[in-house]
Design a protein around this motif. Sequence first.
Motif, PDB file in Angstrom:
ATOM      1  N   LEU A  94       1.109  -1.029   8.291  1.00 46.72           N
ATOM      2  CA  LEU A  94       1.409   0.336   7.849  1.00 46.72           C
ATOM      3  C   LEU A  94       2.413   0.999   8.786  1.00 46.72           C
ATOM      4  O   LEU A  94       3.335   1.703   8.329  1.00 46.72           O
ATOM      5  CB  LEU A  94       0.114   1.146   7.798  1.00 46.72           C
ATOM      6  CG  LEU A  94       0.219   2.588   7.293  1.00 46.72           C
ATOM      7  CD1 LEU A  94       0.746   2.612   5.859  1.00 46.72           C
ATOM      8  CD2 LEU A  94      -1.131   3.286   7.386  1.00 46.72           C
ATOM      9  N   LEU A  95       2.280   0.768  10.102  1.00 45.59           N
ATOM     10  CA  LEU A  95       3.210   1.364  11.064  1.00 45.59           C
ATOM     11  C   LEU A  95       4.633   0.851  10.856  1.00 45.59           C
ATOM     12  O   LEU A  95       5.599   1.596  11.011  1.00 45.59           O
ATOM     13  CB  LEU A  95       2.743   1.066  12.491  1.00 45.59           C
ATOM     14  CG  LEU A  95       1.481   1.805  12.950  1.00 45.59           C
ATOM     15  CD1 LEU A  95       1.083   1.342  14.346  1.00 45.59           C
ATOM     16  CD2 LEU A  95       1.710   3.311  12.940  1.00 45.59           C
TER      17      LEU A  95
ATOM     18  N   ALA B 123      -0.879  -3.752  -0.826  1.00 45.07           N
ATOM     19  CA  ALA B 123       0.219  -2.890  -1.247  1.00 45.07           C
ATOM     20  C   ALA B 123       1.534  -3.325  -0.602  1.00 45.07           C
ATOM     21  O   ALA B 123       2.601  -3.255  -1.228  1.00 45.07           O
ATOM     22  CB  ALA B 123      -0.094  -1.435  -0.876  1.00 45.07           C
ATOM     23  N   ALA B 124       1.456  -3.760   0.659  1.00 47.94           N
ATOM     24  CA  ALA B 124       2.666  -4.245   1.338  1.00 47.94           C
ATOM     25  C   ALA B 124       3.189  -5.503   0.663  1.00 47.94           C
ATOM     26  O   ALA B 124       4.405  -5.677   0.507  1.00 47.94           O
ATOM     27  CB  ALA B 124       2.359  -4.499   2.807  1.00 47.94           C
ATOM     28  N   MET B 125       2.282  -6.403   0.258  1.00 46.34           N
ATOM     29  CA  MET B 125       2.724  -7.620  -0.414  1.00 46.34           C
ATOM     30  C   MET B 125       3.337  -7.294  -1.772  1.00 46.34           C
ATOM     31  O   MET B 125       4.297  -7.951  -2.207  1.00 46.34           O
ATOM     32  CB  MET B 125       1.548  -8.590  -0.576  1.00 46.34           C
ATOM     33  CG  MET B 125       1.944  -9.931  -1.154  1.00 46.34           C
ATOM     34  SD  MET B 125       0.658 -11.187  -1.024  1.00 46.34           S
ATOM     35  CE  MET B 125      -0.563 -10.544  -2.164  1.00 46.34           C
TER      36      MET B 125
ATOM     37  N   MET C 256       5.296   1.205   2.198  1.00 49.36           N
ATOM     38  CA  MET C 256       4.765  -0.007   2.807  1.00 49.36           C
ATOM     39  C   MET C 256       5.913  -0.848   3.388  1.00 49.36           C
ATOM     40  O   MET C 256       7.069  -0.736   2.970  1.00 49.36           O
ATOM     41  CB  MET C 256       3.995  -0.845   1.780  1.00 49.36           C
ATOM     42  CG  MET C 256       2.774  -0.173   1.196  1.00 49.36           C
ATOM     43  SD  MET C 256       1.435   0.035   2.399  1.00 49.36           S
ATOM     44  CE  MET C 256       1.473   1.797   2.636  1.00 49.36           C
ATOM     45  N   SER C 257       5.565  -1.695   4.351  1.00 48.83           N
ATOM     46  CA  SER C 257       6.585  -2.529   4.986  1.00 48.83           C
ATOM     47  C   SER C 257       7.236  -3.476   3.989  1.00 48.83           C
ATOM     48  O   SER C 257       8.450  -3.724   4.041  1.00 48.83           O
ATOM     49  CB  SER C 257       5.950  -3.335   6.131  1.00 48.83           C
ATOM     50  OG  SER C 257       4.903  -4.170   5.630  1.00 48.83           O
ATOM     51  N   GLY C 258       6.451  -4.015   3.057  1.00 48.33           N
ATOM     52  CA  GLY C 258       7.000  -4.928   2.078  1.00 48.33           C
ATOM     53  C   GLY C 258       7.999  -4.268   1.147  1.00 48.33           C
ATOM     54  O   GLY C 258       8.927  -4.924   0.646  1.00 48.33           O
ATOM     55  N   TYR C 259       7.838  -2.967   0.923  1.00 47.01           N
ATOM     56  CA  TYR C 259       8.790  -2.238   0.082  1.00 47.01           C
ATOM     57  C   TYR C 259      10.170  -2.235   0.721  1.00 47.01           C
ATOM     58  O   TYR C 259      11.193  -2.463   0.056  1.00 47.01           O
ATOM     59  CB  TYR C 259       8.287  -0.808  -0.114  1.00 47.01           C
ATOM     60  CG  TYR C 259       9.248   0.099  -0.850  1.00 47.01           C
ATOM     61  CD1 TYR C 259       9.448  -0.033  -2.213  1.00 47.01           C
ATOM     62  CD2 TYR C 259       9.952   1.089  -0.156  1.00 47.01           C
ATOM     63  CE1 TYR C 259      10.344   0.796  -2.890  1.00 47.01           C
ATOM     64  CE2 TYR C 259      10.841   1.918  -0.822  1.00 47.01           C
ATOM     65  CZ  TYR C 259      11.033   1.769  -2.182  1.00 47.01           C
ATOM     66  OH  TYR C 259      11.920   2.583  -2.839  1.00 47.01           O
TER      67      TYR C 259
END
Length: 935
Positions: free
Chosen positions: A470-471, A381-383, A389-392
Amino acid sequence: MVPGLIILLPVLGAFASWLLSRRSDGTSIRAHALLAAVAPFTGVLLLASHWPQASDQNALITTVQWIPQLGLDLSFRLDGLSWLFATLITGIGCLIILYARYYFDGKANAPRFFILIQLFMTAMLGIVLSENLLFMLVFWELTSLVSFLLIGFNWSSRGARRGARMSLVITGGGGLALLAGILLLGNMAGSFQLSDILSQGEALKHHSLYPLMLSLVLLGAFTKSAQAPFHLWLPHAMAAPTPVSAYLHSATMVKAGLFLMARLHPALGDTELWFALITVTGMVTLMVGAFVAMFMHDIKGLLAYSTISHLGLITLLIGMGSEMAMAAALFHLVCHALFKAPLFMMAGYVDQATGSRDMQLINGLWRWMPALMIVTLVPAAAMAGLPLMSGYLSKKMLFSESLLVTAPHWADVVIPAWVTVAGLFSVAYSVRIFHNVFFNGQPRDLPVWPPKRKPAAALLPLAILATLSLLVGLAPQWIYDHLVHLAVLQTTVSHLPAYDFSALSDAHTPAMMSLAAMLGGLAVYSARKPLFAIHARLPEVDAKDIFETAMQRTIRFSQTLVYRLENGSLQRYLALILLTTVALVAWSLLGLERWRGPVPLSSLDPLVVFGISILCLSAIGVTLFHRHRLPALLLLSVTGLFVTLTFAWFSAPDLALTQLSVEVMAVVIMMLALSFLPQSSPKESRFPRIARDLFVALAAGGGVAAFTFAVLTRPVNSISDFFLANSVPGGGGTNVVNVILVDFRGFDTLGEITVLGIAAVAVFAFTRNLNLKKRVAESGHSHWVAEPHPVILQMVAHMALPIALLVSAYIFLRGHNMPGGGFIAGLVTAVALTLQYMAGGLVWAQARMRTHFRSLIGAGLLIALLTGVASWMFGYPFLTTTFAHLHWPLIGEFELASALLFDLGVYTTVVGATLLILANLGKLMTIAGPGKEVG
């Protein structure tokens, strides 16, 4: 010296792993993994303890001088940027080792992996913690070498070998470009220290060599970070074991080029050329990687091309030049490391569980691997860049920064649209890797079924990385302020404020761009089947085949060229060398208005004319009688003798003594060789070849004469004035030649005696079990010698030995202040002992030798080396000499120099090497053949 310790720890860990692997008691992989994890875990603790220093904008720099004349010092730098990268390298490295503990379970080659991965960790830490660019370059090349071994880890696989070779050629070629760029950069800045270079940004950007230097530096960075068109090595490096892919190609090696660009940005960035080269390259890489990733059916292949795409994204941000683009680049770099490594780990476990990585076969694994599905959900999901998510966040930062680029004129429209389309593909391939593997129907024709399950502990490294990812998405402001912002401050000359994520969440246009990319990506994935069908009809291109074909053609061309130049003819080699030299000399002379300079010529002395005439006649005689070997050798020795007299005439007694001793030994060696050859050889050269050789000889001789005439008739300021002025105060000796050998150029002398020792040992090894044919019989009643060991020669040799040794000792002791020294004394001793072998025979002389010659060589090298090391103990550079004047009873004042010990090492090595060569060549002449080992 904490940065140096952090670099050293993995080296010590690799050595400990090697020692553990030597045990034959079946040590468990758990023990290997725990031992290998000690170094990176300790590194993480050390870095955490130095976070306060890293948070300060003033870098912590430690320097140990090594070769200051070359600007090469052991310098380490710990600041926010190096701290961030070093933490990623050690932290993720520790988790990779834990993952490898389960991945390599039951495999015999696991210890080799733990050794190599720690060596690679050392190389990466050396890159990010180096203050000196030359020092950094050493580690840069080390990453290429160790990655070659890691990619080719399964050396029996053809794909692994080809992938490793491609990686080495591309990254190694980029390393050569980087070497040239760094040398230019250091010369432009006047220093190779980063602190000096980063403080001269404006001067460097306006330097005439800036475009060339920047292009070379970026070429090295692009090849290492897999930027198009140099990206092809990365997908084919997936032949490596999955722990290698997860570490080298998501979190470390491919980030080295990005680190270099970020590090040099304050000095070289924010110019039109910087923007053009980096931004365009990043855009192309971003789109190529994202597009190809969507159509890859291999899980690791998809992840490889997605890595290329994300590397292009970060490169694009580094080149943009907007105020907060570097903040976005480094934030996404952290996010990418945290979500890409667990995805590679998932691919490795799926491959081992099912025997395949083909997503056309692997479907519906959630039923058999629910825990793996859960820990994969977050990084996937991050990718994809899904909300929370961090990637968002990092992609919204990219979209936001792309809207701020206004120059050149096309950028304000093209770049936002370009990154949105690339984000669309990113969503598509991220959804695909998760949905295809864990859902999308039932598995089909898998090599291994049902899947093999890993223990729950095997998922721990994936779970840790997924949680960290996630953090970052849930608390981005805290992560940025305490980790990333420290690094950003080191990449800019201005003090930037911290990135405001609350303002980012309120940005409307970036949110719309994210939504468009998300919906478009889902649409592309939904239409994947017709898209795959269209893609399958396109011509297939295999980069490895193209690369191998290019390599083979290059090799064939090189072989053809080499065979034309090196056909085994010594005459051709000499002709090419001499003609090239003549051409260079002629080019220099033709540029002079007059060949003769203002210095008047010396008057001719009849004795000099006589000596030169004999020398010339002897040389001509060698060419005329070259087919009759013994007369030719005698005439050759005459030329050597008159060269010796020439040195003596021009007040060079050291050279004269050395030449005389070498000439004696050379004649003896050649006499030994001639005993196995016919005394005459047939006439082989025809007139055209003789004419060619005569022309080359005349051209070379005339060129040397003209060049010598032009040089000697002009005033010359040579370095000899320095040696003459500093011989006594600096080296404590009036014999300048000896002081140069043992003090000023002592390191050269150490290298020369090392080569001499190696050559002697090589002769010993080659002749150890060599059987030669009997000497060629001559026609008639001629004999080599009526009596092998004449009594008169024996008596003369026995009486001459103590006298020669006494002379040798005298020459040795006086060498620092008068003509002589260890090299000449060693040759005199070798000549005296050689005479004993000639007079009494090999067996007689060898029975009376109390020391092995190889031991003499080793002892001499050890003495010379320890003399140099001793200077370190007193805080001086290697091979620094000292001297003092002492008053001895009955003798008076006596100078004692530490160079005498170094000269003793030279003396011992020369004696041992010369006798080892002669004794083993002479051994071949014994009737019993090789016989007893000599030396």
